[in-house]
Design an enzyme around this catalytic site. Structure first.
Site, PDB file in Angstrom:
ATOM      1  N   HIS A   1      -9.662   1.735   4.790  1.00 49.99           N
ATOM      2  CA  HIS A   1      -8.383   1.933   5.483  1.00 49.99           C
ATOM      3  C   HIS A   1      -8.564   3.010   6.562  1.00 49.99           C
ATOM      4  O   HIS A   1      -9.301   3.975   6.362  1.00 49.99           O
ATOM      5  CB  HIS A   1      -7.302   2.342   4.482  1.00 49.99           C
ATOM      6  CG  HIS A   1      -5.933   2.326   5.092  1.00 49.99           C
ATOM      7  ND1 HIS A   1      -5.472   3.352   5.884  1.00 49.99           N
ATOM      8  CD2 HIS A   1      -4.951   1.389   5.059  1.00 49.99           C
ATOM      9  CE1 HIS A   1      -4.253   3.047   6.304  1.00 49.99           C
ATOM     10  NE2 HIS A   1      -3.911   1.863   5.812  1.00 49.99           N
TER      11      HIS A   1
ATOM     12  N   LYS B   1       0.155   4.228  -0.380  1.00 51.07           N
ATOM     13  CA  LYS B   1      -0.495   5.444   0.131  1.00 51.07           C
ATOM     14  C   LYS B   1      -0.256   6.602  -0.860  1.00 51.07           C
ATOM     15  O   LYS B   1      -0.265   6.353  -2.054  1.00 51.07           O
ATOM     16  CB  LYS B   1      -0.013   5.742   1.547  1.00 51.07           C
ATOM     17  CG  LYS B   1      -0.168   4.506   2.454  1.00 51.07           C
ATOM     18  CD  LYS B   1       0.020   4.779   3.903  1.00 51.07           C
ATOM     19  CE  LYS B   1      -0.182   3.492   4.698  1.00 51.07           C
ATOM     20  NZ  LYS B   1      -0.132   3.690   6.135  1.00 51.07           N
TER      21      LYS B   1
ATOM     22  N   GLY C   1       2.493   2.827  10.835  1.00 48.40           N
ATOM     23  CA  GLY C   1       3.492   3.868  10.595  1.00 48.40           C
ATOM     24  C   GLY C   1       4.253   4.320  11.828  1.00 48.40           C
ATOM     25  O   GLY C   1       4.901   5.368  11.813  1.00 48.40           O
TER      26      GLY C   1
ATOM     27  N   SER D   1       3.262  -1.484  10.657  1.00 46.96           N
ATOM     28  CA  SER D   1       4.709  -1.525  10.886  1.00 46.96           C
ATOM     29  C   SER D   1       5.336  -2.887  10.588  1.00 46.96           C
ATOM     30  O   SER D   1       6.239  -3.341  11.300  1.00 46.96           O
ATOM     31  CB  SER D   1       5.042  -1.074  12.314  1.00 46.96           C
ATOM     32  OG  SER D   1       4.680   0.281  12.489  1.00 46.96           O
TER      33      SER D   1
ATOM     34  N   GLU E   1      -6.870   5.418   7.410  1.00 45.40           N
ATOM     35  CA  GLU E   1      -6.582   6.795   6.971  1.00 45.40           C
ATOM     36  C   GLU E   1      -7.756   7.384   6.175  1.00 45.40           C
ATOM     37  O   GLU E   1      -7.999   8.587   6.218  1.00 45.40           O
ATOM     38  CB  GLU E   1      -5.268   6.821   6.173  1.00 45.40           C
ATOM     39  CG  GLU E   1      -4.077   6.630   7.112  1.00 45.40           C
ATOM     40  CD  GLU E   1      -2.876   5.939   6.503  1.00 45.40           C
ATOM     41  OE1 GLU E   1      -2.809   5.807   5.264  1.00 45.40           O
ATOM     42  OE2 GLU E   1      -1.999   5.508   7.282  1.00 45.40           O
TER      43      GLU E   1
ATOM     44  N   ASN F   1       0.871  -1.176   0.000  1.00 44.68           N
ATOM     45  CA  ASN F   1       0.000   0.000   0.000  1.00 44.68           C
ATOM     46  C   ASN F   1       0.907   1.224   0.000  1.00 44.68           C
ATOM     47  O   ASN F   1       1.452   1.596   1.039  1.00 44.68           O
ATOM     48  CB  ASN F   1      -0.895  -0.028   1.258  1.00 44.68           C
ATOM     49  CG  ASN F   1      -1.725   1.235   1.401  1.00 44.68           C
ATOM     50  OD1 ASN F   1      -1.830   2.034   0.474  1.00 44.68           O
ATOM     51  ND2 ASN F   1      -2.316   1.427   2.574  1.00 44.68           N
TER      52      ASN F   1
HETATM   53  P1  PGA Z   1       2.682   0.748   7.731  1.00 42.64           P
HETATM   54  O1  PGA Z   1       1.222   0.944   7.119  1.00 42.64           O
HETATM   55  O2  PGA Z   1       3.220  -0.557   7.204  1.00 42.64           O
HETATM   56  O3  PGA Z   1       3.465   1.929   7.230  1.00 42.64           O
HETATM   57  O4  PGA Z   1       2.545   0.722   9.208  1.00 42.64           O
HETATM   58  C1  PGA Z   1       0.343  -0.131   7.016  1.00 42.64           C
HETATM   59  C2  PGA Z   1      -0.977   0.317   6.455  1.00 42.64           C
HETATM   60  O5  PGA Z   1      -1.439   1.417   6.793  1.00 42.64           O
HETATM   61  O6  PGA Z   1      -1.586  -0.396   5.649  1.00 42.64           O
END
Ligand code: PGA
Length: 246
Positions: A92, A9, A168, A205, A94, A7
């Protein structure tokens, strides 16, 4: 077979960089065919990423659950299908947080995208650390899957459990408790619609260092990867681990 989804983003900022990343992911996907690899770039790069991939599948980070019309700024189901997208991430955290998406809105997208034949990756997760997040997560699932039944191509449903506090932050969940939540999700889906075989991924993460501790557990069917999917060599090692444990 374990599933690994990149992903990206709202990254990267140039087409050149997107093509370079896609090339690298495709190379690793073709060398590790026991892993199912999906790239979800920003919409604007979908067509170009598609040119770079043959083993890796194309995913979208969101969709507007409609076939088109007067909806300024929206990317619809038909457009994604005609661009070669097979997977759609929906709900998601976000999208929920920054774009105000509610369970009701997400439910509409889920229903429409399943009816359209996409594999959907429905994201759920708790904001704060909880000793047992299963109740919270299962309530989200009930709302997001309202009206969906085993007839609705439920085999195309993938759930991603992503505790928001782990996204994140470099602070991944404990694999044992992620596996526990994953099991509870499968039981819940089974209760809701009599189907127990859906895939549940972990996200938050994930790196090349911790991936094995998650996917070596048979309750966790793969990972949704944000930050680490933008690092070609690290993501290559993630794909390799998924292939070995697939
Ligand atoms: P991250 O994001 O691996 O940067 O923690 C995962 C996600 O939001 O799908």
């Amino acid at each position: 077979m374990k599933t690994v989804i990149a992903n990206w983003k709202s990254n990267p900022n140039s087409l050149r960089e997107a093509a370079r990343l896609a090339k690298s992911i495709e190379k690793h996907a073709s060398l590790n065919r026991k892993a199912e690899v999906v790239i979800a770039p920003p919409f604007i790069y979908l067509s170009d990423v598609k040119k770079e991939v043959s083993t890796a599948k194309l995913g979208a980070q969101d969709v507007f659950g409609n076939e088109g019309g007067a909806y300024t700024g929206a990317i619809n189901l038909a457009q994604l299908k005609n661009t070669g997208v097979k997977y759609v991430i929906i709900g998601h955290s976000e999208r929920r947080r920054y774009f105000g998406e509610t369970d009701e809105f997400i439910n509409k997208k889920v229903t429409a995208a399943l009816a359209y034949g996409f594999k959907i990756v429905l994201c759920v997760g708790n904001k704060e650390k909880m000793s047992d997040p299963s109740n919270f997560v299962n309530k989200q699932l009930t709302a997001d899957l309202k009206g969906v039944s085993s007839k609705d191509k439920i085999r195309n449903l993938i759930v991603a459990y992503e505790p928001i506090w782990a996204i994140g932050t470099g602070n991944a969940d404990n694999p044992q408790s992620a596996a526990e939540v994953s099991l509870r999700i499968k039981e819940h889906i089974n209760k809701l619609m009599g189907v127990g075989k859906i895939k549940v991924l972990y996200g938050g993460s994930v790196t090349d260092k911790n991936i094995r501790s998650f996917i070596s557990r048979n309750k966790i069917d793969g990972v949704l990867v944000g930050g680490a999917s933008l690092n070609p060599s690290m993501f290559g090692r993630i794909i390799k681990a998924a292939n070995e444990l697939g």
